[in-house]
Enzyme design. Structure first.
Site, PDB file in Angstrom:
ATOM      1  N   TRP A 103      -6.884   8.701  -7.693  1.00 48.91           N
ATOM      2  CA  TRP A 103      -6.708   7.262  -7.529  1.00 48.91           C
ATOM      3  C   TRP A 103      -5.675   6.969  -6.442  1.00 48.91           C
ATOM      4  CZ3 TRP A 103      -2.575   3.812  -8.366  1.00 48.91           C
ATOM      5  CH2 TRP A 103      -2.927   2.450  -8.343  1.00 48.91           C
ATOM      6  N   ARG A 158     -24.312   4.191 -11.630  1.00 50.23           N
ATOM      7  CA  ARG A 158     -25.099   3.025 -12.010  1.00 50.23           C
ATOM      8  C   ARG A 158     -24.702   1.821 -11.166  1.00 50.23           C
ATOM      9  NH1 ARG A 158     -23.753   2.237 -18.085  1.00 50.23           N
ATOM     10  NH2 ARG A 158     -21.793   3.126 -17.362  1.00 50.23           N
ATOM     11  N   PHE A 180     -19.336   4.928 -21.239  1.00 48.28           N
ATOM     12  CA  PHE A 180     -18.457   4.932 -22.403  1.00 48.28           C
ATOM     13  C   PHE A 180     -18.116   6.350 -22.850  1.00 48.28           C
ATOM     14  CE2 PHE A 180     -20.482   0.602 -23.070  1.00 48.28           C
ATOM     15  CZ  PHE A 180     -19.413  -0.068 -22.496  1.00 48.28           C
ATOM     16  N   LYS A 227     -14.257  -6.640 -17.489  1.00 48.02           N
ATOM     17  CA  LYS A 227     -13.918  -5.302 -17.006  1.00 48.02           C
ATOM     18  C   LYS A 227     -13.725  -5.229 -15.503  1.00 48.02           C
ATOM     19  CE  LYS A 227     -15.590  -0.527 -17.174  1.00 48.02           C
ATOM     20  NZ  LYS A 227     -16.719   0.350 -17.533  1.00 48.02           N
ATOM     21  N   THR A 273     -14.091   6.487 -11.318  1.00 47.86           N
ATOM     22  CA  THR A 273     -13.076   6.935 -10.362  1.00 47.86           C
ATOM     23  C   THR A 273     -13.035   8.458 -10.297  1.00 47.86           C
ATOM     24  OG1 THR A 273     -11.812   4.987 -11.041  1.00 47.86           O
ATOM     25  CG2 THR A 273     -10.678   6.584  -9.660  1.00 47.86           C
ATOM     26  N   LYS A 280     -13.883   6.819 -15.591  1.00 42.98           N
ATOM     27  CA  LYS A 280     -14.940   7.807 -15.362  1.00 42.98           C
ATOM     28  C   LYS A 280     -15.541   7.677 -13.962  1.00 42.98           C
ATOM     29  CE  LYS A 280     -17.687   6.934 -18.758  1.00 42.98           C
ATOM     30  NZ  LYS A 280     -16.977   5.717 -19.172  1.00 42.98           N
TER      31      LYS A 280
END
Length: 811
Positions: free
Chosen positions: A664, A301, A547, A312, A279, A277
């Site tokens: 990406w 954030r 999430f 992560k 990215t 998300k």
């Protein structure tokens, strides 16, 4: 817009005028920083004029135009950016009165301008008889317009124009400069078209590591970026070369500026690896701004140290769609999380200290030690008039230790702090109790930072935080403990969003970082509000919810949008073939372990079966009446047939559009189609609505979320949870929105249940309240507020080169 122009002469007491240069320079610097002063003019004794004094005045406030910066601009012909010194203007005005001039050599000149303070030092034989002489001194009022008579002496008697003085005319010219300065200042306050110079990308194949990509790009200095997007010099506080805090005064300056479009990036139920998300968010704004020439801002954030050093990794995006410098983004940033930790733990210390002192001191002694506080609190003129009962009522909070909900925090995954015992030292006199630590970003203060709308609002929210109940069952707040002001002081800088940039030089706000499965999982309202003003009416602000859409997006709409009053334009729903295969029945995906062949080889059946989760998340978005665009984050192992299948199913399921994205590996260029789809969707009819009314009972609001969003058959509250709901309702907190704390790995409360589980009963083990943040948060099943480190955490790979000071192994 009312502003006061102060003249330095009026601000300096006599003793300062007669003091050394440094005192005068100090006073000038003070006025430089005064936002109510838009122009500075110097009238000082001649002996005090120096380059140090003249250059102390900010060029933009230099009404006399004598600073080196202003004179340099004048020499280079930058007339718009400089002011002509008033005396020079006056001289030019007077020379026009003289008429046609012969100015070949001094002896033949019709007019002579003396800049010297001693014109008598110039031999009279050098000056042509009848020439007009203009004498300019430092003091504006002492400058004279003279006439050189045929008797070869200086005089005024034969020239009526000699009654004029350069000084009085220069004063008028100075006032003109004052007006020009004010006009420029007023113009600078208006929203301006961006003059953004984007950075070029040269993507490599294979794609290098994130940190290698970040270091290969040279970011713009943050003050340059700030100027490009219309921020004023006094609206930023620079941290190093690439980060700056943005002051909230900007909201007042641009209050009449229409907002841009508001875009939320959410996702399907993710694998433990995350589906990109952040990215997508970064790639989308790079496409909008760097490739479609549309003003856009990303609002992200701040990542916690927990995932950064745990499982992560960071949250700066990845590949050629990331925030740079990525190591600064992921490590400390501007210290906001540290400020939250300090404030949170100060309050925790205040609770235990208050209990100890109340239990070990008489009311009278406790009162005498805090008499100044109570006099101010009660507005007493005669403290002796209080009775013992009144003293007891004010000094004794009577906190019930068993009801304390406020925990200490640390920004590290430390499982052994999940349960602790405090008060074991002999000095605590046996007042032992069981407590715990939470991860810092789970603190209510973090949630407040993300939802607050002003410094005053933040202070009020901090004071309302309920930390325990007293022996009568009434709530005890931070304000009751007298710590509100201290908390606000610790948080006064953290409230300002941090400005950074993407790989392509487009602006990013990084602010707040509440966990999405514990708190509401969205960046700050203030960052969004400021960004919406800066992009302009046709621009876009893209923010991310943590999430899946069932968690972060639902909380964004029902909690954050209520706090901000902002209406979203579009939802971008991120999906990956990898996650869809998992929901279709693929094997478990584990962080750190190689992917099974089902995820690296084409398998259309797994993809088709797993699209049920994508369809459910689209339906959840439609509950709120906002158009949804599906962004398929493409990996190199995805086949064209798999990509086409996902996009086809998404559009058939109600998505406005579904677009494969390659940001990406290609940067903003790989998200151009997504940007175009978002732009079109933003122009669609928007019928945004909340999922539930705040007036409904707490249990009913929980049930609506469980049934309509998660797909549960019903909910089941434990006896503890039910008693907590009853208490919050009795205490007057029943009309707050709901912030569900549940696993992000499933639509249900069971992480192993993938796809779209149905027929389950959602268990509510506890119900807690964040009154300052403004929500009730039920805990679904067992929910840890302190993550633990895995067998092989990320910190194994992180190191520092002691020679170059470069960070190694950070993703």
């Amino acid at each position: 817009m009312k502003r006061v122009i102060k003249v330095l002469e009026d601000s300096l007491p006599r003793e300062v005028v007669e003091s050394p240069f440094l005192d005068i320079v100090s006073e000038i610097l003070r006025l430089n920083e005064d936002p109510n002063v838009q122009g500075l003019a110097l009238d000082l004794p001649e002996s005090l004029y120096s380059s140090m004094v003249l250059n102390a005045v900010k060029p933009e406030k230099d009404v006399d135009g004598l600073s080196s910066v202003n004179l340099g601009r004048l020499v280079h012909g930058d007339v718009y950016d400089c002011l002509v010194p008033p005396t020079v203007c006056a001289v030019m005005e007077l020379l026009e009165d003289v008429g046609e001039l012969n100015a070949c050599f001094l002896g033949h000149a019709d007019a002579v301008v003396f800049g010297s303070t001693k014109p008598d030092d110039v031999p009279v034989s050098w000056v042509k008889p009848g020439a007009t002489i203009i004498h300019c001194a430092h003091g504006l009022l002492s400058a004279k317009y003279l006439y050189f008579s045929e008797e070869h002496n200086y005089g005024q008697q034969n020239n009526p124009a000699a009654e004029k003085t350069v000084g009085s005319l220069a004063v008028a010219m100075r006032m003109q400069n004052m007006v020009k300065n004010m006009e420029r200042w007023i113009q600078s306050q208006q929203h301006r078209k961006w003059d953004l110079h984007c950075l070029k990308l040269q993507p490599l194949s294979p794609v290098p590591s994130d940190i290698e990509i970040s270091r290969a790009q040279s970011p713009k200095a943050v003050d340059v970026l700030a100027k490009e997007i219309g921020l004023l010099t006094d609206e930023i506080e620079i941290y190093g070369q690439t980060k700056a805090k943005v002051r909230l005064s900007l909201l007042e300056r641009l209050k009449d500026q229409p907002d841009g479009k508001y875009v939320l990036v959410a996702g399907i139920t993710p694998t433990p690896l995350g589906e990109g998300k952040s990215t997508v968010t970064v790639g989308l704004v790079q496409a909008l701004t760097a490739h479609l020439n549309i003003n856009s801002f990303a609002c992200l954030r701040q990542p916690s140290q927990g995932p950064t050093f745990g499982v992560k990794g960071g949250a700066a995006g990845g590949g050629y769609a990331q925030v740079i410098p990525m190591e600064e983004f992921n490590l400390h940033l501007t210290g906001d999380i540290h400020a939250i930790t300090a404030a949170n733990n100060l309050l925790a210390a205040a609770i235990d200290a208050r209990i100890l002192h109340e239990n070990t001191q008489s009311d009278k002694l406790h009162y005498l030690k805090q008499i100044s506080h109570f006099i101010a609190l009660l507005e007493l003129t005669d403290p002796e008039t209080l009775t013992e009962e009144e003293i007891s009522r004010f000094v004794r909070l009577d906190i019930d230790p068993s009801t304390i909900t406020w925990q200490r925090v640390v920004d590290t995954n430390d499982r052994f702090l999940r349960k602790i015992t405090v008060g074991q030292a002999n000095t605590e006199k046996g007042f032992v109790r069981q407590a715990q630590f939470d991860i810092a970003v789970a603190s209510e203060i973090m949630a407040i930072l993300a939802l607050t709308t002003s410094l005053q609002d933040m202070k009020e929210r901090l004071g309302k935080m309920v930390v325990a109940n007293d022996q009568k069952g009434e709530p005890v707040t931070a304000e009751d403990l007298g710590v509100t002001g201290a908390l606000a002081v610790l948080m006064k800088d953290a409230i300002k969003p941090t400005l950074m940039q993407t790989l392509e030089g487009t602006p990013v706000f990084v602010h707040a970082g509440p966990f999405a499965n514990i708190a509401h999982g969205n960046s700050s309202v203030l960052a969004d509000k400021i960004a919406l003003k800066l992009v302009g009416e046709n621009g876009f602000v893209v923010t991310e919810a943590g999430f899946g859409a069932d968690i972060g997006m639902e909380k964004f709409f029902n909690i954050k949008c209520r706090a901000s009053g902002l209406v979203p334009s579009v939802v971008v729903l991120v999906a990956t073939v990898r996650a869809l295969k998992m929901h279709g029945g693929g094997p478990n995906v584990t962080a750190g372990a190689p992917l099974k062949k089902e995820y690296t080889e084409e398998n259309l059946q797994l993809v088709a079966d797993g699209c049920c989760n994508l369809q459910k998340q689209i339906q959840i978005t439609q509950l709120f009446g906002v158009p949804v665009v599906v962004a398929l984050n493409v990996f190199k192992t995805d086949s064209p047939a798999e990509v086409d299948l996902v996009c086809k199913i998404a559009k058939e399921s109600g998505a406005f559009d579904a677009v494969p994205c390659n940001h990406w590996s290609a940067g903003g260029r790989g998200a151009i189609k997504l940007a175009q789809a978002v732009e079109k969707a933003a122009n669609q009819k928007n019928s945004f609505k909340y999922l539930y009314s705040l007036e409904l009972p707490i249990v009913e609001k929980i049930r609506i979320i469980a049934q309509k969003v998660y797909g549960a058959q019903d909910i089941e509250l434990s006896p503890v949870a039910q008693s907590q709901v009853d208490r919050y309702t009795r205490q007057g907190f029943g009309n707050l929105p709901i912030c569900m704390a549940k696993t992000h790995l499933s639509l249900s409360h069971q992480p192993e249940r993938k796809g779209v589980p149905t027929g389950f009963i959602l268990p509510i083990s506890e119900v807690r309240a964040s009154i300052g943040a403004g929500f009730i948060y039920p805990l679904v099943g067992t929910m840890s507020t302190m993550p633990g480190l895995p067998t092989r955490p990320c910190f194994y790979d992180i190191d520092l080169d002691p020679i170059t000071e470069q960070v190694k192994g950070l993703f």
